[in-house]
Design an enzyme around this catalytic site. Structure first.
Site, PDB file in Angstrom:
ATOM      1  N   CYS A  32      29.658  62.140  39.118  1.00  0.00           N
ATOM      2  CA  CYS A  32      30.680  61.080  39.046  1.00  0.00           C
ATOM      3  C   CYS A  32      31.976  61.670  38.478  1.00  0.00           C
ATOM      4  CB  CYS A  32      30.179  59.958  38.148  1.00  0.00           C
ATOM      5  SG  CYS A  32      31.464  58.767  37.797  1.00  0.00           S
ATOM      6  N   TYR A  85      21.455  59.715  29.570  1.00  0.00           N
ATOM      7  CA  TYR A  85      21.172  58.375  30.098  1.00  0.00           C
ATOM      8  C   TYR A  85      20.647  57.562  28.913  1.00  0.00           C
ATOM      9  CZ  TYR A  85      21.592  60.308  34.839  1.00  0.00           C
ATOM     10  OH  TYR A  85      22.046  60.900  35.986  1.00  0.00           O
TER      11      TYR A  85
HETATM   12  P1  FDA Z   1      31.725  58.606  25.953  1.00  0.00           P
HETATM   13  O1  FDA Z   1      33.137  58.786  25.572  1.00  0.00           O
HETATM   14  O2  FDA Z   1      31.194  57.216  26.034  1.00  0.00           O
HETATM   15  O3  FDA Z   1      30.829  59.498  24.999  1.00  0.00           O
HETATM   16  C1  FDA Z   1      29.413  59.553  25.093  1.00  0.00           C
HETATM   17  C2  FDA Z   1      28.837  59.958  23.725  1.00  0.00           C
HETATM   18  O4  FDA Z   1      29.402  61.197  23.295  1.00  0.00           O
HETATM   19  C3  FDA Z   1      29.154  58.960  22.610  1.00  0.00           C
HETATM   20  O5  FDA Z   1      28.125  58.993  21.648  1.00  0.00           O
HETATM   21  C4  FDA Z   1      30.418  59.524  22.002  1.00  0.00           C
HETATM   22  O6  FDA Z   1      30.648  59.077  20.682  1.00  0.00           O
HETATM   23  C5  FDA Z   1      30.163  61.015  22.077  1.00  0.00           C
HETATM   24  N1  FDA Z   1      31.379  61.790  22.228  1.00  0.00           N
HETATM   25  C6  FDA Z   1      32.351  61.608  23.169  1.00  0.00           C
HETATM   26  N2  FDA Z   1      33.293  62.534  23.020  1.00  0.00           N
HETATM   27  C7  FDA Z   1      32.939  63.314  21.984  1.00  0.00           C
HETATM   28  C8  FDA Z   1      33.556  64.442  21.361  1.00  0.00           C
HETATM   29  N3  FDA Z   1      34.698  64.920  21.791  1.00  0.00           N
HETATM   30  N4  FDA Z   1      32.934  65.001  20.298  1.00  0.00           N
HETATM   31  C9  FDA Z   1      31.750  64.504  19.848  1.00  0.00           C
HETATM   32  N5  FDA Z   1      31.138  63.439  20.406  1.00  0.00           N
HETATM   33  C10 FDA Z   1      31.723  62.858  21.470  1.00  0.00           C
HETATM   34  N6  FDA Z   1      25.498  62.473  33.577  1.00  0.00           N
HETATM   35  C11 FDA Z   1      25.198  63.624  34.225  1.00  0.00           C
HETATM   36  O7  FDA Z   1      24.683  64.545  33.614  1.00  0.00           O
HETATM   37  N7  FDA Z   1      25.476  63.760  35.555  1.00  0.00           N
HETATM   38  C12 FDA Z   1      26.065  62.777  36.284  1.00  0.00           C
HETATM   39  O8  FDA Z   1      26.286  62.944  37.482  1.00  0.00           O
HETATM   40  C13 FDA Z   1      26.404  61.561  35.611  1.00  0.00           C
HETATM   41  N8  FDA Z   1      26.991  60.528  36.276  1.00  0.00           N
HETATM   42  C14 FDA Z   1      27.339  59.379  35.611  1.00  0.00           C
HETATM   43  C15 FDA Z   1      27.957  58.336  36.291  1.00  0.00           C
HETATM   44  C16 FDA Z   1      28.294  57.160  35.631  1.00  0.00           C
HETATM   45  C17 FDA Z   1      28.985  56.059  36.381  1.00  0.00           C
HETATM   46  C18 FDA Z   1      28.001  57.026  34.266  1.00  0.00           C
HETATM   47  C19 FDA Z   1      28.344  55.755  33.535  1.00  0.00           C
HETATM   48  C20 FDA Z   1      27.394  58.067  33.565  1.00  0.00           C
HETATM   49  C21 FDA Z   1      27.049  59.244  34.235  1.00  0.00           C
HETATM   50  N9  FDA Z   1      26.420  60.293  33.571  1.00  0.00           N
HETATM   51  C22 FDA Z   1      26.099  61.440  34.242  1.00  0.00           C
HETATM   52  C23 FDA Z   1      26.082  60.170  32.138  1.00  0.00           C
HETATM   53  C24 FDA Z   1      27.186  60.797  31.294  1.00  0.00           C
HETATM   54  O9  FDA Z   1      27.062  62.207  31.359  1.00  0.00           O
HETATM   55  C25 FDA Z   1      27.077  60.365  29.821  1.00  0.00           C
HETATM   56  O10 FDA Z   1      27.174  58.981  29.744  1.00  0.00           O
HETATM   57  C26 FDA Z   1      28.134  61.049  28.976  1.00  0.00           C
HETATM   58  O11 FDA Z   1      27.742  60.993  27.626  1.00  0.00           O
HETATM   59  C27 FDA Z   1      29.483  60.384  29.141  1.00  0.00           C
HETATM   60  O12 FDA Z   1      30.504  61.128  28.547  1.00  0.00           O
HETATM   61  P2  FDA Z   1      31.903  60.405  28.278  1.00  0.00           P
HETATM   62  O13 FDA Z   1      32.763  61.325  27.513  1.00  0.00           O
HETATM   63  O14 FDA Z   1      32.427  59.825  29.540  1.00  0.00           O
HETATM   64  O15 FDA Z   1      31.431  59.168  27.403  1.00  0.00           O
END
Ligand code: FDA
Length: 540
Positions: A175, A480
């Site tokens: 994604c 997940y």
């Molecule tokens: P977000 O900002 O919500 O952070 C997730 C977690 O990490 C939270 O606990 C946050 O506090 C912490 N965090 C964020 N930034 C940080 C930082 N800089 N330092 C320390 N902690 C930090 N996974 C995968 O492996 N392959 C895939 O293809 C997909 N596809 C996918 C599609 C969709 C639509 C979704 C909703 C999710 C996925 N995922 C995925 C899962 C995804 O990898 C997982 O949800 C990640 O944690 C999201 O990272 P974000 O930074 O976007 O999220």
């Protein structure tokens, strides 16, 4: 200090006055704390947002990627901070500690349970540190490496790599809107996992701010902490402000294919057979199967089950078809099922974009794979093929929910994933897994009753899967996130023994090492949420 601006303390005072903040506001003292650490080179009103600020809702909602947590009932941050600079992050840590604020760190906002911007605990009080401004990408073509900041999305990274080279890539998720701050913190799998492993397997260095506010790199943090941040979960060991990643070679032309089969077209037998083939295919092939209920194409007002076989081959179509004919003839893959393209374009293909979409679509972080839907996901690992009768029961479960509202995604393992030792990084799901399963439910209806219906359905499907998936522990993918498998106490207070159950599912034998690292680097458990690793001092 930028002398073009009035002094920081005066601005804070004005800001506080303008908002009519009273001493009862929980953020007042926090803002005053920032006032004494005037390392902001901008005005405070540009980086701090309280609920009465007109931009508060739009900033909060911009990176909410699961509408389940975008309701009036969802607990909200008492304050949002969107820092520009590292010293501003250090100050935020310092003031949060001083005023006992819990912080939630957000990069891309895709956390399955919304833990980067909300909490399941209605009484929790927290501050949102939104890293949305940390989006720099610096690519070194000669070294085939890049430094990326945490709010860079996978799509932005893939696009910037493709701008410079058509034969380099990075093995992160499918994604394109997911943030690399969270994704690498939990692993990060995509179409290159059988060739190169996970995103976290391909990290060379990182810059982290720890609970003391120190800026650390790989050399200064030491190998234990460097090990832990590559898959041990976000918001646990520190704030990652940059990753140094290794780019990987891909051919200029790859082949993406989709074959769909319904029950009437032998889907059950082909999915069953797929399990015996998929982890043994050459590492250049990635295979994913999406199973869901669809309108029956040959019978009005009836549904059937569809299996959608999506594959990516690192090479041209000429090499793929004879190989698949030899190794997986049951699928009947034909040229017309396949399209040749660049690896970057294949991300758009897998993310469901139309074939003629411009590559620039990778840069659009507002597009969501889940649209405005609410969703919940759960995960499993399959080590022995599921029998035909097992799939027949899955079909019954899928028929219980509406068309396209629930499904399973099976992603092939084997290849490089089986070669990397379980303890190499905290992500332990390696040799012995045929494929990973994601069970998921999507819905658009509002309200608790509708949500409960879908959640109960999903939990029923998960229960049904029990005999067919990994056991002792029942393994799960940390990215997940699933609070059903266990959680820390209110506000993320850790308890080692409680955490061990869900911790073993995510990390298996790596859980104890993660606890030891946490105990060493953050014994007071400053960085925490409902599924962060607790320090050993929490063993009550
Ligand atoms: P977000 O900002 O919500 O952070 C997730 C977690 O990490 C939270 O606990 C946050 O506090 C912490 N965090 C964020 N930034 C940080 C930082 N800089 N330092 C320390 N902690 C930090 N996974 C995968 O492996 N392959 C895939 O293809 C997909 N596809 C996918 C599609 C969709 C639509 C979704 C909703 C999710 C996925 N995922 C995925 C899962 C995804 O990898 C997982 O949800 C990640 O944690 C999201 O990272 P974000 O930074 O976007 O999220």
């Amino acid at each position: 200090m930028d002398t073009a601006h009035p002094s920081f303390p005066i601005l804070v005072a004005l800001f506080v006055l303008l908002l009519g903040v009273t001493s009862s506001q929980p953020y007042e003292e926090f803002l005053q704390c920032l006032e004494f650490h005037d390392n902001y080179n901008t005005t405070i009103s540009q980086v701090t947002f309280t609920p009465i600020n007109s931009s508060y809702d739009s900033i909060l909602q911009f990176s909410i990627k699961n509408s389940r947590f975008n309701t009036s009932a969802s607990p909200k941050p008492v304050l949002i901070v969107t820092p520009y600079s590292i010293p501003q992050i250090q100050t935020t840590i310092l003031c949060s500690k001083k005023h006992k604020f819990q912080i939630r760190i957000r990069s891309g906002g895709h956390d399955y349970e919304g833990l980067s911007y909300t909490s399941p605990d209605q009484n929790s009080s927290f501050l949102l540190l939104d890293l949305i401004r940390f989006r720099n990408i610096s690519i070194d073509l000669a070294q085939q490496t890049a430094w990326i900041q945490p709010a860079v999305t996978t799509g932005e990274l893939y696009y910037r790599i493709a701008e410079k080279s058509s034969i380099l890539a990075f093995p992160s998720g499918i994604c394109p809107t997911v943030g690399l701050g969270g994704q690498i913190s939990g692993g990060g799998w995509g179409t290159l996992l059988r060739k190169y492993g996970l995103a976290a397997d391909n990290v060379l260095d990182a810059t982290v701010i720890d609970a003391k506010g120190r800026i650390l790199n790989r050399a200064s943090m030491g190998e234990d902490l460097f090990w832990a941040i590559r898959g041990g979960g976000g918001n646990t060991f520190g704030i990652v402000i940059a990753w140094k990643i290794k780019l990987v070679p891909v051919p200029a032309t790859v082949t993406a294919c989709t074959v769909t089969r319904t029950l009437e077209q032998n889907a059950t037998e082909i999915v069953h057979r797929w399990q015996y083939v998929v982890d043994k295919l050459p590492n250049d092939v990635f295979f994913m199967v999406v199973l869901n209920s669809v309108a029956n194409p040959v019978q009005a007002n009836a549904t059937t089950i569809q299996a959608s076989f999506n594959s990516l081959y690192l090479g041209g179509i000429e090499g793929l078809i004879p190989m698949m004919d030899a190794k997986f003839p049951d699928l009947g893959l034909r040229r017309e099922n396949c399209v040749e393209m660049s690896w970057a374009k294949s991300i758009l293909y897998f993310a469901g974009f139309p074939l003629n979409s411009p590559l620039e679509s990778l840069l659009d972080r507002t597009i969501s794979a889940t649209g405005s839907a609410k969703f919940k996901g759960k995960s499993d690992y399959v080590k022995e093929p599921i029998p035909i009768s097992g799939f027949e029961g899955i079909w019954e479960k899928l028929k219980e929910v509406g068309v396209q509202t629930g499904g399973l995604i099976l992603a092939s393992y084997g290849g490089k994933m089986s070669e990397i030792p379980e303890s190499s990084i905290p992500f332990p799901h390696r040799a012995g897994n045929i494929y990973q399963v994601e069970e998921v439910a999507f819905w658009v209806e509002d309200g608790v009753e509708a949500a409960d219906g879908y959640l109960n359905w999903l939990r029923g499907l998960y229960e049904y899967m029990t005999p067919y998936v990994s056991k002792n522990p029942r393994e799960a993918y940390a990215n997940y996130r699933d609070l059903d498998i266990g959680r820390n106490g209110g506000g993320g207070e850790g308890d080692y023994r409680r955490a061990r159950s869900w911790g073993s599912s995510y990390y298996k034998n790596n859980f104890d090492r993660l606890v030891r690292v946490k105990t060493a680097v953050d014994p007071a458990n400053f960085f925490r949420n409902e599924q962060s690793i607790p320090p050993l001092s929490s063993w009550r």
